[in-house]
Design a protein around this motif. Structure first.
Motif, PDB file in Angstrom:
ATOM      1  N   SER A   1      -6.837  23.145  13.993  1.00 32.34           N
ATOM      2  CA  SER A   1      -8.187  23.639  12.873  1.00 32.34           C
ATOM      3  C   SER A   1      -8.849  22.279  12.886  1.00 32.34           C
ATOM      4  CB  SER A   1      -7.600  23.934  11.533  1.00 32.34           C
ATOM      5  OG  SER A   1      -7.000  22.772  10.748  1.00 32.34           O
ATOM      6  N   VAL A   2     -10.344  22.440  12.413  1.00 34.55           N
ATOM      7  CA  VAL A   2     -11.212  21.608  12.132  1.00 34.55           C
ATOM      8  C   VAL A   2     -10.838  20.527  11.245  1.00 34.55           C
ATOM      9  CG1 VAL A   2     -13.627  21.316  11.501  1.00 34.55           C
ATOM     10  CG2 VAL A   2     -12.970  23.216  12.825  1.00 34.55           C
ATOM     11  N   ARG A   3     -10.088  21.004  10.342  1.00 33.93           N
ATOM     12  CA  ARG A   3      -9.466  20.292   9.253  1.00 33.93           C
ATOM     13  C   ARG A   3      -8.525  19.039   9.718  1.00 33.93           C
ATOM     14  NH1 ARG A   3      -8.970  24.407   4.111  1.00 33.93           N
ATOM     15  NH2 ARG A   3     -11.013  25.192   4.305  1.00 33.93           N
ATOM     16  N   LYS A   4      -7.826  19.482  10.754  1.00 34.06           N
ATOM     17  CA  LYS A   4      -6.772  18.488  11.304  1.00 34.06           C
ATOM     18  C   LYS A   4      -7.034  17.757  12.474  1.00 34.06           C
ATOM     19  CE  LYS A   4      -2.702  21.102   9.764  1.00 34.06           C
ATOM     20  NZ  LYS A   4      -1.529  21.745  10.113  1.00 34.06           N
ATOM     21  N   ASN A   5      -8.207  18.186  13.318  1.00 33.50           N
ATOM     22  CA  ASN A   5      -8.394  17.700  14.561  1.00 33.50           C
ATOM     23  C   ASN A   5      -9.044  16.118  14.694  1.00 33.50           C
ATOM     24  OD1 ASN A   5     -11.012  18.457  14.128  1.00 33.50           O
ATOM     25  ND2 ASN A   5     -11.302  19.680  16.010  1.00 33.50           N
ATOM     26  N   ARG A   6      -9.666  15.879  13.605  1.00 38.01           N
ATOM     27  CA  ARG A   6     -10.129  14.570  13.359  1.00 38.01           C
ATOM     28  C   ARG A   6      -9.145  13.526  12.966  1.00 38.01           C
ATOM     29  NH1 ARG A   6     -14.263  14.473  16.675  1.00 38.01           N
ATOM     30  NH2 ARG A   6     -14.705  12.339  15.711  1.00 38.01           N
ATOM     31  N   ILE A   7      -7.933  13.913  12.512  1.00 34.61           N
ATOM     32  CA  ILE A   7      -7.108  13.026  12.188  1.00 34.61           C
ATOM     33  C   ILE A   7      -5.810  12.697  13.332  1.00 34.61           C
ATOM     34  CG2 ILE A   7      -4.918  12.666  10.441  1.00 34.61           C
ATOM     35  CD1 ILE A   7      -6.560  14.835   8.619  1.00 34.61           C
ATOM     36  N   VAL A   8      -5.876  11.468  13.355  1.00 32.73           N
ATOM     37  CA  VAL A   8      -5.114  10.884  14.533  1.00 32.73           C
ATOM     38  C   VAL A   8      -3.441  10.812  13.997  1.00 32.73           C
ATOM     39  CG1 VAL A   8      -4.458   8.892  16.031  1.00 32.73           C
ATOM     40  CG2 VAL A   8      -6.690   9.601  15.557  1.00 32.73           C
TER      41      VAL A   8
ATOM     42  N   PRO B   1       0.689  -1.269   0.043  1.00 27.42           N
ATOM     43  CA  PRO B   1       0.103  -0.176   0.115  1.00 27.42           C
ATOM     44  C   PRO B   1       0.989   1.161  -0.067  1.00 27.42           C
ATOM     45  CG  PRO B   1      -0.708  -1.517   1.682  1.00 27.42           C
ATOM     46  CD  PRO B   1       0.632  -2.032   1.252  1.00 27.42           C
ATOM     47  N   ALA B   2       0.306   2.528  -0.540  1.00 22.67           N
ATOM     48  CA  ALA B   2       0.917   3.736  -0.490  1.00 22.67           C
ATOM     49  C   ALA B   2       1.099   4.428   0.495  1.00 22.67           C
ATOM     50  CB  ALA B   2       0.445   4.183  -1.770  1.00 22.67           C
ATOM     51  N   ILE B   3       0.064   4.713   1.093  1.00 19.50           N
ATOM     52  CA  ILE B   3      -0.285   5.748   2.302  1.00 19.50           C
ATOM     53  C   ILE B   3      -1.552   5.173   3.238  1.00 19.50           C
ATOM     54  CG2 ILE B   3      -1.310   7.562   1.024  1.00 19.50           C
ATOM     55  CD1 ILE B   3       0.395   9.342   2.566  1.00 19.50           C
ATOM     56  N   LYS B   4      -1.626   5.726   4.427  1.00 19.45           N
ATOM     57  CA  LYS B   4      -2.736   5.521   5.218  1.00 19.45           C
ATOM     58  C   LYS B   4      -2.917   6.575   6.229  1.00 19.45           C
ATOM     59  CE  LYS B   4      -3.059   1.653   8.053  1.00 19.45           C
ATOM     60  NZ  LYS B   4      -3.323   0.302   8.651  1.00 19.45           N
ATOM     61  N   VAL B   5      -4.226   6.749   6.295  1.00 13.95           N
ATOM     62  CA  VAL B   5      -4.490   8.029   7.520  1.00 13.95           C
ATOM     63  C   VAL B   5      -5.344   7.543   8.418  1.00 13.95           C
ATOM     64  CG1 VAL B   5      -6.055   9.246   6.051  1.00 13.95           C
ATOM     65  CG2 VAL B   5      -5.126  10.253   7.914  1.00 13.95           C
ATOM     66  N   GLU B   6      -5.135   7.436   9.700  1.00 12.72           N
ATOM     67  CA  GLU B   6      -6.147   7.065  11.054  1.00 12.72           C
ATOM     68  C   GLU B   6      -6.963   8.339  11.544  1.00 12.72           C
ATOM     69  OE1 GLU B   6      -5.868   4.847  15.243  1.00 12.72           O
ATOM     70  OE2 GLU B   6      -4.156   5.049  13.985  1.00 12.72           O
ATOM     71  N   MET B   7      -8.194   8.117  11.363  1.00 12.59           N
ATOM     72  CA  MET B   7      -9.210   9.267  11.982  1.00 12.59           C
ATOM     73  C   MET B   7      -9.605   8.833  13.239  1.00 12.59           C
ATOM     74  SD  MET B   7     -11.092  10.380   8.371  1.00 12.59           S
ATOM     75  CE  MET B   7     -11.658  11.778   9.360  1.00 12.59           C
ATOM     76  N   ARG B   8     -10.466   9.675  13.924  1.00 11.93           N
ATOM     77  CA  ARG B   8     -11.088   9.335  15.123  1.00 11.93           C
ATOM     78  C   ARG B   8     -12.387   8.602  14.942  1.00 11.93           C
ATOM     79  NH1 ARG B   8      -8.561  12.193  19.117  1.00 11.93           N
ATOM     80  NH2 ARG B   8      -7.429  14.232  18.373  1.00 11.93           N
ATOM     81  N   THR B   9     -12.874   8.616  14.110  1.00 15.44           N
ATOM     82  CA  THR B   9     -14.200   7.906  13.742  1.00 15.44           C
ATOM     83  C   THR B   9     -14.316   7.253  12.243  1.00 15.44           C
ATOM     84  OG1 THR B   9     -15.272   9.829  12.957  1.00 15.44           O
ATOM     85  CG2 THR B   9     -15.892   9.131  15.076  1.00 15.44           C
ATOM     86  N   LYS B  10     -14.918   6.245  12.285  1.00 20.90           N
ATOM     87  CA  LYS B  10     -14.899   5.469  11.051  1.00 20.90           C
ATOM     88  C   LYS B  10     -15.421   5.954   9.733  1.00 20.90           C
ATOM     89  CE  LYS B  10     -18.020   1.789  10.871  1.00 20.90           C
ATOM     90  NZ  LYS B  10     -18.656   0.739  10.916  1.00 20.90           N
ATOM     91  N   THR B  11     -14.970   5.809   8.665  1.00 26.48           N
ATOM     92  CA  THR B  11     -15.329   6.013   7.551  1.00 26.48           C
ATOM     93  C   THR B  11     -16.291   5.086   6.936  1.00 26.48           C
ATOM     94  OG1 THR B  11     -13.611   7.627   7.186  1.00 26.48           O
ATOM     95  CG2 THR B  11     -14.669   6.980   5.062  1.00 26.48           C
TER      96      THR B  11
END
Length: 452
Positions: free
Chosen positions: A441-448, A238-248
């Motif tokens: 910012s709101v754009r960043k605070n959901r990203i772990v 895999p290339a890249i992965k981002v972990e968030m606070r809630t499920k997508t």
């Protein structure tokens, strides 16, 4: 000495026939039209009010399923065809124009979790909780229009049994490969009974998969471990992965800007990302009051539609923080899947009450044949509204939507909770050491975190 003579020919203003329109001469000199802006403002106000008067977005419901609708798929080579799959294993092809079933595809023993159509529109791929992937022949456009599909159209071309249940499937925009999501991501070929490739990153289940419209070898997935991952078929990892606070729950790529995608999240919001930079969302789309279950982009790439667990369908601008439209009915239950039609004129939603519903993408749009004068009038009214949309009265009318009482109360409660959290954070920051609690910012605070 010069003498100016006013002269005009009767042919210039005389009607040739009694049914012809009177010819009118206008002088557009601003010095002679001192009230031009005032007149245009009144026209913009009236156009905004008339939009509300003529807003009739709901066209009709398509019933036939006997269980909740879990997934849908568009036919890229036929405008009127749309497929739907239900939790009882039933798959149907619908004709949107007549709102009737064209043919059924029986075979799945459990819930149908994913549907997709090949690039040429001839093969339908379905997968479900019965651990099978099935390929079906799609009737030609002439068969759909004549409402007389052949006997072989509803028979499975191939059936592949695998080790685990499937939750989603998507086909390449160009090519013969399709991907299934479940315990891992499997890449299949039409002519192979086993996956040609498999990708796994972690031990959690993959719940959605979407191929990139611009680059056929790139696809994105979302998992039950709250991650969004981007894969490349040309590499073994895999290339890249981002972990968030809630499920997508679902992902949709922008067809006009293939580097951007939007994720439908469990926390009632949608997040637009640039696949080249997953450290920060490009835009946060708010308004839903419950989990967003599905998302689909318009073919124009300028807006997308979302379906939510709060029983509403909303349409967002691709760069807008709030929805421009909300659709709901008394009978519509939890919305599990939504699709834009291939001409961006209609929206199809599938819900828990076994019905597919057809909506207009623009609530006040006039259906049927429009005369040239009518079209010019509509275009002029749209231009006037856009010119004066920032003024308070026009803005208030354009933004106003009647909401069901539960949605209205839930959104008010959500605003109260958000404001309370913000005040609490501000007070903590005020009573902490300077710099110990930086603002995010709101754009960043959901990203772990971002994992490469």
């Amino acid at each position: 000495m010069r003498v100016k003579v006013i002269s005009r020919s009767a042919d210039e203003f005389t009607r040739e026939r009694s049914n012809d329109l009177q010819r009118v001469s206008r002088n557009y000199d601003p010095n002679l039209r001192t009230q031009e802006k005032a007149v245009e403002y009144v026209r913009a106000l009236n156009a905004a009010k008339l939009d509300k008067v003529f807003a009739r977005p709901f066209i009709g419901a398509m019933d036939g399923h006997i269980d909740a609708i879990s997934c849908m798929a568009k036919n890229p080579s036929h405008l009127k065809g749309v497929f739907s799959g239900s939790m009882d294993g039933d798959i149907r092809l619908w004709d949107i124009a007549s709102r009737k079933t064209v043919c059924q595809y029986p075979g799945h023993q459990g819930a149908v979790r994913g549907l997709t159509v090949s690039t040429d529109g001839r093969i339908l791929v379905s997968c479900g909780s019965d651990c099978t992937v099935r390929l079906w022949r799609v009737p030609l456009a002439s068969g759909i229009e004549s409402d007389d599909s052949s006997d072989s159209s509803d028979k499975s071309l191939a059936s592949y049994v695998w080790k685990n249940a499937f939750l989603a499937v998507d086909h390449q925009w160009e090519g013969n490969l399709f991907a299934t999501a479940g315990a891992q991501v499997d890449i299949w070929d039409h002519n192979r009974s086993q996956p040609v490739n498999s990708f796994k990153w972690g031990n959690d289940t993959v719940i959605s998969v979407r191929f990139n419209p611009g680059e056929p070898n790139i696809f994105a997935t979302s998992g039950s471990d709250r991650t969004i991952a981007v894969y490349d078929l040309r590499s073994s990892s895999p290339a890249i992965k981002v972990e968030m606070r809630t499920k997508t729950n679902s992902i949709a790529w922008n067809p006009m800007e293939p580097m951007n995608f939007t994720a439908a999240n469990e926390n009632c919001n949608c997040y637009s990302y640039d696949a080249r930079n997953l450290k920060e969302a490009k835009c946060v789309h708010k308004d839903h009051v419950s989990a967003v279950m599905d998302i689909d982009y318009s073919p124009t790439g300028r807006e997308f539609v979302t379906g939510s667990y709060d029983r509403t369908v909303r349409i967002f601008q691709y760069n807008g923080g709030h929805s421009r439209e909300i659709y709901h009915t008394k009978r519509m239950q939890r919305v599990f899947c939504v699709k834009f039609s291939c001409d961006a004129s209609y929206v199809i939603s599938g819900s828990d009450d076994t019905n597919l519903r057809l909506w207009k993408a623009k609530a006040s749009e006039q259906l049927g044949v429009i005369l040239p004068r009518e079209r010019k009038k509509h275009e002029y009214m749209e231009a006037v509204k856009n010119r004066y949309k920032h003024l308070p009265e026009v803005k208030r009318i354009l933004r106003h939507r009647h909401l069901p009482k539960p949605i209205y109360k839930a959104s008010a409660l959500r605003r109260t909770m958000t404001d309370s959290e913000k005040r609490k954070e501000d007070r903590r920051r005020a009573h902490s050491a300077p710099g110990s609690m930086p603002k995010t910012s709101v754009r960043k605070n959901r990203i772990v975190q971002e994992i490469e």
